[in-house]
Design an enzyme around this catalytic site. Structure first.
Site, PDB file in Angstrom:
ATOM      1  N   CYS A  58     -29.451  -7.926  12.135  1.00 42.93           N
ATOM      2  CA  CYS A  58     -30.784  -8.107  11.737  1.00 42.93           C
ATOM      3  C   CYS A  58     -31.871  -6.818  12.455  1.00 42.93           C
ATOM      4  O   CYS A  58     -31.356  -6.081  13.089  1.00 42.93           O
ATOM      5  CB  CYS A  58     -30.596  -8.787  13.939  1.00 42.93           C
ATOM      6  N   TYR A 193     -39.177 -11.853   6.056  1.00 37.42           N
ATOM      7  CA  TYR A 193     -39.080 -12.430   6.464  1.00 37.42           C
ATOM      8  C   TYR A 193     -39.973 -13.738   6.177  1.00 37.42           C
ATOM      9  O   TYR A 193     -39.827 -14.934   5.805  1.00 37.42           O
ATOM     10  CB  TYR A 193     -38.777 -12.730   8.251  1.00 37.42           C
TER      11      TYR A 193
END
Length: 225
Positions: A58, A193
């Site tokens: 992440c 994303y």
């Protein structure tokens, strides 16, 4: 989408309406507290009291790992690293794996999955389960799951414990840093994303175009020194 609904883990949320209703019943800005240098604060900075949960997969978690290292807070703020693959039914899990030697167990609470930590903090929690996450071992609750806030806390709240003796958030530059950080979050981190989860080619193309435009803007700023 994986999420908790009123404290129950769903590896795949089918009823989005039920999820939305449960979210609406929950206070806004949940888990957005603050670790302070003030010893009288609810969450005063202290060595070993807090625990940072991250995953190397992440980018939002990754920047807190870098910040912790740059400030020299490794001895003050322990870390547990979740397995980088979160596509399984448990989402983010603590799964030691020879293929990913950085992945660890939960050193603070012995949990098997990150969603269990959210439920421990709030038994009826509804929402996504994300990293990074800053945990208070004394009060057994989540302080924050917002990476930008966690970075500010490390710089300001933990300044007395930072071995580097440095600050990367000086008062005279904070407005500029916040503005630039917001742009990077929306258009660079968020752009990745949006492209990765685009539902169709047009959405993908729009996300990619804005992503590269943001990189061009950053390149211009770096070229100016």
């Amino acid at each position: 989408m994986k999420a908790l609904i009123r404290g129950v883990w769903h590896s795949r949320v089918i009823d989005r309406d039920a999820y939305g209703r449960a979210r609406a019943e929950q206070p806004e800005n949940l888990f957005r507290d603050w670790v302070s240098a003030d010893p009288k604060a609810r969450f005063p900075a202290a060595p070993g009291r807090y625990h940072l949960y991250v995953s190397y997969a992440c980018p939002f978690a990754h920047r807190t790992i870098l910040y912790r290292r740059l400030l020299g807070l490794e001895k003050v703020l322990p870390v547990s690293v979740l397995h980088p693959r979160w596509g399984g039914p448990g989402g983010w899990t603590f799964t030691p794996d020879p293929a990913f030697p950085e992945a660890t167990v939960d050193h603070a609470g012995g949990h098997q999955a990150l969603w269990q930590i959210y439920v421990k903090a709030r038994g009826d929690y509804t929402g996504k389960v994300t990293v990074p996450l800053l945990w208070d071992r004394r009060e057994q609750t989540i302080v924050s799951d917002e990476s930008a806030d966690i970075m500010r806390m490390l710089d300001l709240g933990f300044a007395a414990f930072a071995e580097s003796g440095r600050s990367f958030y000086p008062a005279r530059l904070r407005d500029e840093i916040d503005a630039l950080g917001g742009m990077i979050r929306r258009r660079v981190n968020g752009g990745v994303y949006r492209a990765g989860f685009a539902a169709d080619q047009q959405a993908y193309d729009r996300a990619l175009a804005d992503f590269y435009a943001a990189l061009d803007s950053l390149e211009e700023q770096l070229a100016d020194g």
